[in-house]
Motif scaffolding. Structure first.
Motif, PDB file in Angstrom:
ATOM      1  N   LYS A 125       0.825  -1.209   0.000  1.00  0.00           N
ATOM      2  CA  LYS A 125       0.000   0.000   0.000  1.00  0.00           C
ATOM      3  C   LYS A 125       0.862   1.263   0.000  1.00  0.00           C
ATOM      4  N   GLU A 126       1.981   1.240   0.711  1.00  0.00           N
ATOM      5  CA  GLU A 126       2.859   2.421   0.754  1.00  0.00           C
ATOM      6  C   GLU A 126       3.521   2.663  -0.606  1.00  0.00           C
ATOM      7  N   VAL A 127       3.940   1.584  -1.264  1.00  0.00           N
ATOM      8  CA  VAL A 127       4.544   1.740  -2.595  1.00  0.00           C
ATOM      9  C   VAL A 127       3.524   2.305  -3.583  1.00  0.00           C
ATOM     10  N   VAL A 128       2.316   1.771  -3.558  1.00  0.00           N
ATOM     11  CA  VAL A 128       1.255   2.261  -4.445  1.00  0.00           C
ATOM     12  C   VAL A 128       0.924   3.719  -4.139  1.00  0.00           C
ATOM     13  N   LYS A 129       0.886   4.061  -2.853  1.00  0.00           N
ATOM     14  CA  LYS A 129       0.572   5.431  -2.443  1.00  0.00           C
ATOM     15  C   LYS A 129       1.618   6.419  -2.964  1.00  0.00           C
ATOM     16  N   VAL A 130       2.891   6.028  -2.914  1.00  0.00           N
ATOM     17  CA  VAL A 130       3.960   6.910  -3.388  1.00  0.00           C
ATOM     18  C   VAL A 130       3.900   7.064  -4.902  1.00  0.00           C
ATOM     19  N   ILE A 131       3.724   5.962  -5.627  1.00  0.00           N
ATOM     20  CA  ILE A 131       3.710   6.020  -7.100  1.00  0.00           C
ATOM     21  C   ILE A 131       2.496   6.796  -7.604  1.00  0.00           C
ATOM     22  N   GLU A 132       1.320   6.434  -7.123  1.00  0.00           N
ATOM     23  CA  GLU A 132       0.102   7.074  -7.622  1.00  0.00           C
ATOM     24  C   GLU A 132      -0.081   8.470  -7.031  1.00  0.00           C
ATOM     25  N   GLY A 133       0.401   8.703  -5.816  1.00  0.00           N
ATOM     26  CA  GLY A 133       0.292  10.024  -5.212  1.00  0.00           C
ATOM     27  C   GLY A 133       1.115  11.065  -5.939  1.00  0.00           C
ATOM     28  N   ASN A 134       2.194  10.650  -6.586  1.00  0.00           N
ATOM     29  CA  ASN A 134       3.035  11.559  -7.368  1.00  0.00           C
ATOM     30  C   ASN A 134       2.717  11.519  -8.857  1.00  0.00           C
ATOM     31  N   GLU A 135       1.616  10.813  -9.208  1.00  0.00           N
ATOM     32  CA  GLU A 135       1.134  10.755 -10.600  1.00  0.00           C
ATOM     33  C   GLU A 135       2.204  10.224 -11.556  1.00  0.00           C
ATOM     34  N   ILE A 136       2.901   9.176 -11.138  1.00  0.00           N
ATOM     35  CA  ILE A 136       3.919   8.542 -11.980  1.00  0.00           C
ATOM     36  C   ILE A 136       3.258   7.391 -12.734  1.00  0.00           C
ATOM     37  N   PRO A 137       3.383   7.315 -14.045  1.00  0.00           N
ATOM     38  CA  PRO A 137       2.758   6.212 -14.808  1.00  0.00           C
ATOM     39  C   PRO A 137       3.367   4.865 -14.429  1.00  0.00           C
ATOM     40  N   TRP A 138       2.520   3.876 -14.235  1.00  0.00           N
ATOM     41  CA  TRP A 138       3.010   2.550 -13.882  1.00  0.00           C
ATOM     42  C   TRP A 138       3.817   1.923 -15.011  1.00  0.00           C
ATOM     43  N   LYS A 139       3.521   2.321 -16.260  1.00  0.00           N
ATOM     44  CA  LYS A 139       4.245   1.719 -17.390  1.00  0.00           C
ATOM     45  C   LYS A 139       5.729   2.081 -17.381  1.00  0.00           C
ATOM     46  N   ASN A 140       6.095   3.176 -16.685  1.00  0.00           N
ATOM     47  CA  ASN A 140       7.502   3.579 -16.622  1.00  0.00           C
ATOM     48  C   ASN A 140       8.307   2.741 -15.633  1.00  0.00           C
ATOM     49  N   LEU A 141       7.608   2.012 -14.753  1.00  0.00           N
ATOM     50  CA  LEU A 141       8.307   1.168 -13.775  1.00  0.00           C
ATOM     51  C   LEU A 141       8.788  -0.105 -14.471  1.00  0.00           C
ATOM     52  N   VAL A 142      10.097  -0.318 -14.477  1.00  0.00           N
ATOM     53  CA  VAL A 142      10.692  -1.454 -15.190  1.00  0.00           C
ATOM     54  C   VAL A 142      10.857  -2.660 -14.274  1.00  0.00           C
ATOM     55  N   SER A 143      11.430  -2.446 -13.079  1.00  0.00           N
ATOM     56  CA  SER A 143      11.693  -3.563 -12.178  1.00  0.00           C
ATOM     57  C   SER A 143      11.745  -3.062 -10.745  1.00  0.00           C
ATOM     58  N   VAL A 144      11.663  -4.008  -9.813  1.00  0.00           N
ATOM     59  CA  VAL A 144      11.767  -3.710  -8.382  1.00  0.00           C
ATOM     60  C   VAL A 144      12.775  -4.675  -7.782  1.00  0.00           C
ATOM     61  N   LEU A 145      13.786  -4.148  -7.110  1.00  0.00           N
ATOM     62  CA  LEU A 145      14.811  -4.988  -6.481  1.00  0.00           C
ATOM     63  C   LEU A 145      14.612  -4.956  -4.978  1.00  0.00           C
TER      64      LEU A 145
END
Length: 812
Positions: free
Chosen positions: A254-274
């Motif tokens: 939920k925190e990761v989603v909140k940060v990404i969507e709260g800053n209006e960053i497109p999900w398609k730009n996310l390539v990978s998560v380490l």
């Protein structure tokens, strides 16, 4: 300070300069020397600068506070000193300052004997003294506040930078609260807005992890890596640090989603998560990465977990068969020298006698098992010093048994009689030290491993140093700041094969493929070497060569070695992504495969399979055409360099826009645990004494630090302005954020008060408030207890009185 001599001391000066070729002459003082600085020129009288001192052939310069030799060249030496750059600079700077009393007299209209001369007299305090006073002030501030001396040059640079605009500096006011909200809502906000602009336009990867601060707050930190086409570099910056109540997959997701969507960053730009490979982060069913791929980003690449963590876990499996023999020795030795500074001093003295580089015994870190390698190297280096140190704690009868061991160390290192005498004095002082019962038991355990079972200790140390070096080398390579994602698969497979070659026949390893490596049987006696033929290190091989086959400790060690190799190799086979398609395809980014058919094929897979979500339909159709042109382009070899610079030059030519876009996404992938380095400063910023400090302020600190680091500059360089009044060199967006920070802070505080008034959230009590509450409750309970006891006593007296009255009535 040296005594000054005048023309009245002519006879004394003659005696002092008796042996000097060019003797002092007072006529020199009236000689004029012309000096200039820029457009300024003036004549300087030597007598205004120099005075004779009680040294043969020496004169003192009052401007520079320096002694000059005139004995060899006479007045020429004095003239050259006056014309020197340093003297000229200090002379003209001193002319800018005037005596206060002289200027007041001029303002009052009092007559001056020589107006022009008096106006240009230097200030009463020489420039050298003013400089020294400024240096002393800076050092005193550093000492008062416990700052490291390495901060002093930074303080000086800050003072010089701020002094360029004295009017603005006079108005600067920053208390602790203002510093906090201006950092969070002003300075960090400016860098954060720039980062969000980049992430909304470019592909990026995330590296996240969780840690606990010293005031028991759980912190989730996220870093992002992206290729910045404006500067042609891969940048790693801080995305966010948030406080979480518990570390489970649902909270982190939920925190990761909140940060990404709260800053209006497109999900398609996310390539990978380490992430590390724990169940919370990478569980197959409810792990954070699994949920991100299923619910938010189905295109998310599978780059596996953090391979450096894998190597730490593999090294733990390597050490398991040895039943923590060396690890407990490391802990005991560290505890011995941690709690007694005198022991550390005496160990350093022993090292000096036997010519060994001293270093304080370090601590073994269980969650970083490869620290066992560093401690093994350190212990091997200091082993002779440990023998001489702990020999002092042995009983007299036991010392005679091991005196030969001590003598061998001294003779082997060539210690002379004087050194032996010093060593004996040190050992006597060590033996005289008083010890607790825990200290006695600890030293008994250390003596057993260092002296009584020294062969077993040396065998295991040799094995650890030799074999764990293979794993350590891999970790050091991929924890570096250089982009190495294109070599990740190759280095993993090479490390695995090199490790297998330590205990398996070379013909079974040399032609191994990644697919075969994942399914091969590691304990097959047909391909494994005999225990005595396994690689154990040079020192261990020498000990085994000189030992008989019947020695029990040798047989036990060889059995442990075979088990260690099989367990560690099985863990590597299980956890390392040796056959990962994504990592294989990323090898196509290597400049060495630019004109290779296999590299071109891998690049095609990378574009059409892994990064197809980043390409439009027309771009997908043009991939094959660009690959054909790319595969035969000989000009690409002319600017071969590291992978990031190479692709930045390819992108600059604008001949391969689609491939450049794919490469930018691939180069953004994390290959090492970068987020863990951010936790090193967590204790410095958020400590137990600052329990009320918000994690948001810590997040702002990290945003600024990583932004400056990504730009490869310092704060002083980034904000430096040669012209303080030039509007073009000021970041207007940053200034607006700084001015609005107080307004934003008040708004946040108002929202919090409104939530509390509405009953949203519980009010957090401070430690002081809890103590006061307990104190008042204790006092109230005590008063109630006394009141109850008094009531009971009064009741008992009434009952006794009634009983006595009843007895009297019966008697009557």
């Amino acid at each position: 300070m040296l005594p000054k001599l005048t023309d009245k001391d002519a006879q004394k000066i003659k005696e002092i300069d008796q042996s000097v070729a060019n003797k002092w002459k007072f006529e020199w003082l009236d000689v004029l020397v012309q000096i200039s600085k820029g457009t300024e020129q003036c004549d300087v009288r030597i007598g205004d600068c120099f005075e004779k001192v009680t040294l043969a052939g020496q004169a003192h310069c009052k401007v520079c506070d320096k002694v000059t030799n005139y004995g060899s060249r006479g007045v020429v030496s004095l003239k050259e000193h006056i014309k020197s750059t340093k003297h000229v600079k200090m002379h003209f700077e001193s002319r800018k300052c005037y005596k206060v009393d002289t200027m007041l007299k001029q303002y009052a209209g009092e007559p001056q004997p020589d107006t022009e001369k008096s106006v240009h007299e230097p200030v009463a305090v020489p420039m050298c003294d003013r400089i020294s006073n400024a240096e002393a002030t800076t050092l005193a501030v550093a000492a008062e506040h416990g700052m490291p001396l390495s901060y002093v040059p930074i303080l000086i640079g800050l003072a010089k930078s701020l002094a360029k605009d004295p009017k603005a500096l006079a108005e600067v006011k920053l208390d602790r609260t203002a510093a906090a909200y201006k950092t969070k809502y002003g300075l960090a906000e400016g860098f954060h807005q720039k980062l969000m602009t980049k992430l909304r336009q470019n592909s990026f990867s995330i590296n996240l992890d969780e840690a606990t601060s010293s005031n028991r707050k759980k912190v989730l930190t996220m870093l992002v890596s992206f290729y910045d086409d404006e500067v042609g570099q891969v940048k790693i910056e801080h995305l966010a640090s948030v406080e979480i109540k518990k570390t489970d997959s649902d909270t982190v997701f939920k925190e990761v989603v909140k940060v990404i969507e709260g800053n209006e960053i497109p999900w398609k730009n996310l390539v990978s998560v380490l992430m590390d490979s724990c169940g919370v982060m990478r569980g197959n069913k409810n792990g954070v990465e699994t949920r991100l791929r299923l619910e938010k980003a189905p295109h998310l690449l599978d780059v596996d977990g953090d391979s450096c963590h894998h190597m730490h876990n593999c090294s733990k499996k390597l050490c398991e068969p040895f039943t923590r023999y060396l690890e407990s020795l490391f802990n005991d030795v560290h505890a011995d020298f941690q709690y007694c500074s005198e022991y550390a001093e005496m160990l350093a003295q022993i090292c000096a006698v036997i010519v060994v580089t001293y270093c304080k015994p370090a601590r073994f870190i269980p969650h970083r098992w490869l620290s066992a390698y560093d401690l093994s190297v350190q212990t091997t280096m200091l082993l002779d010093a440990y023998v001489l140190f702990y020999y002092s704690f042995m009983k007299n009868e036991d010392r005679q048994t091991y005196k030969e061991v001590v003598d061998q160390i001294l003779s082997g290192r060539g210690v002379h009689k004087e050194g032996q005498r010093k060593l004996k004095d040190i050992q006597e002082r060590i033996a005289a030290k008083k010890m607790t019962q825990d200290g006695k038991e600890r030293k008994k355990r250390i003596i057993e491993k260092v002296l009584l079972k020294d062969t077993t200790t040396k065998l295991q140390l040799s094995f650890y140093c030799a074999v764990m070096h293979i794993l350590k080398q891999y970790v050091c390579t991929f924890q570096s700041s250089n982009t190495m994602v294109h070599q990740l698969h190759e280095e993993q497979f090479r490390t695995f094969k090199e490790f297998l070659a330590c205990f398996m026949k070379s013909e079974a390893v040399v032609n191994l493929t990644p697919k075969q490596a994942k399914v091969m049987r590691l304990d097959d006696p047909q391909v494994t070497l005999k225990p005595k033929s396994c690689y154990v290190g040079a020192q261990a091989e020498l000990i085994l060569k000189n030992s008989s086959k019947s020695d029990s400790h040798v047989q036990i060690f060889l059995s442990q070695v075979k088990d260690a190799y099989i367990q560690c190799a099985s863990q590597m086979q299980k956890t390392l992504p040796l056959n990962n398609r994504t990592l294989k395809s990323l090898a196509a980014l290597d400049p060495a495969l630019a004109n290779d058919s296999q590299g071109v094929q891998l690049l095609k897979q990378l574009a059409l399979d892994h990064f197809k979500h980043l390409l439009s339909e027309s771009e997908k159709a043009d991939v094959a055409r660009e690959l054909i042109k790319y595969s035969v382009d000989d000009s690409l070899h002319s600017f071969r360099s590291n992978v990031v610079e190479w692709w930045s030059k390819v992108s600059a030519r604008k001949c391969y826009p689609i491939l450049s876009k794919v490469a930018a996404a691939g180069l953004s992938i994390f290959h090492g645990p970068a987020v863990e380095s951010s936790f090193n400063s967590l204790g410095d910023i958020v400590d137990s004494k600052a329990a009320s400090m918000e994690i948001g302020t810590y997040s702002a600190y990290q945003t600024v630090r990583y932004a400056l680091k990504a730009r490869q500059t310092t704060a002083l360089e980034y904000f430096n302005r040669k012209d303080a009044h030039n509007n073009k060199v000021v970041d207007r967006h940053l200034c607006v954020n700084m001015r609005l920070s107080a307004q934003r802070y008040k708004k946040v505080q108002l929202e919090r008060r409104q939530k509390k008034a509405m009953g949203v959230g519980k009010k957090l009590q401070t430690v002081k408030a809890v103590k006061e509450q307990l104190k008042s409750e204790t006092k109230l309970n005590y008063e109630n207890h006394i009141e109850l006891e008094l009531a009971r006593a009064k009741k008992r007296k009434m009952e006794e009185r009634l009983t006595e009255l009843a007895k009297k009535k019966r008697l009557q």
